[in-house]
Design an enzyme around this catalytic site. Sequence first.
Site, short mmCIF file in Angstrom:
data_model
loop_
_atom_site.label_atom_id
_atom_site.label_comp_id
_atom_site.label_asym_id
_atom_site.label_seq_id
_atom_site.Cartn_x
_atom_site.Cartn_y
_atom_site.Cartn_z
N SER A 124 0.77 -1.31 0.22
CA SER A 124 0.08 -0.05 -0.24
C SER A 124 0.99 1.14 -0.08
CB SER A 124 -1.32 -0.07 0.75
OG SER A 124 -1.55 1.07 1.46
N TYR A 149 -2.51 -0.22 10.15
CA TYR A 149 -2.53 -0.90 9.46
C TYR A 149 -1.22 -0.54 7.95
CZ TYR A 149 -4.16 -1.67 4.37
OH TYR A 149 -4.06 -1.53 2.64
N LYS A 153 1.68 -3.15 7.02
CA LYS A 153 2.42 -3.07 5.44
C LYS A 153 3.59 -3.36 5.09
CE LYS A 153 -1.93 -4.63 3.31
NZ LYS A 153 -1.73 -5.62 2.81
#
Length: 340
Positions: A124, A149, A153
């Site tokens: 991402s 989050y 990643k």
Amino acid sequence: MAILVTGGLGYIGSHTVVELLNNGFEVVIIDDLSNSEKFILKNIEEITKKKPVFYPFDLKRKELLTQVFDAHKIDGCINFAASKAVGESQLKPIDYYENNLFSLINILQEFKERRLSSFIFSSSCTVYGQADTMPIDENTPLRMPESVYGKTKQMGEEILIDFAKAYHRKISLLRYFNPIGAHPSGKIGELPIGVPNNLVPYVMQTAAGIREKLSIWGNDYDTEDGTAVRDYIYVVDLAKAHVAALQRLMNDPSDETLIDIYNLGTGKGSSVLEVIKAFELANNVTVPYQICERREGDITIAYANPYKAEKELNWKSETSLEEALRTVWQWQKYLESRKV
């Protein structure tokens, strides 16, 4: 060649499975259905006229994962399996670290023991945090992401780079910007379970009357209209990039370590208000909204420089924002028809 697609019934995963099947690959899907539904599998079969193998379990169950590798000659993996909601990740950090990292490590253990290569990681643009300059290219320094989050990643990327270097494997880290849209058939698309966390599904549900109003998280950003700016890429274009990245890894003749990193976006930023207006225009609907306070974990602006992917993968995002948003409404109509 058989490709393991983890999270293959999820949003980006299901579209990538379609593109893999259309390009002659065999596909083995593992998905715990935590963010999808079983009918997506049937719809993939209807779209492609091909049937992928499907296993419904959580990747943290290592013994079941080993059984899948024993049962199939896996030639590569595309790993989509992860919890992905920025806001939720701030409220459930331990759940996100456990789910997103343990599942990845379990797959890599199988790859290590079986001497497998060709691994693609669904990453991402959040790994860049709030970049100082736009557009963002692959040489933009990584910063501590704003959200849990994003941190998972970034950690996942570090794990994979160490893995590739230690065992001389080939990996590709695909840093997406903001995927939107649905398949042209209208049979697969983004399927939020409960209240949507991403902008476009919430826009879709608000236009359909499922939600009373869309919440815009902040209108005091340093942007042209005060709302946050993102690079919105059509999901089918994004899925095709995965096939191109996989073919590059598999066709590389050397036995040397290969670490590919690509930003996947359109190269153009659009604000939240611009997306709402484009959706209304594309589908002749109205989307009522309200301005709320900023949401923790969100950044101001992010859009890609996709030149490297265009050059090395011979891939380019080709679908306009309006076209992508038109497919979203087709998907919503399909979902409504399933309830009748």
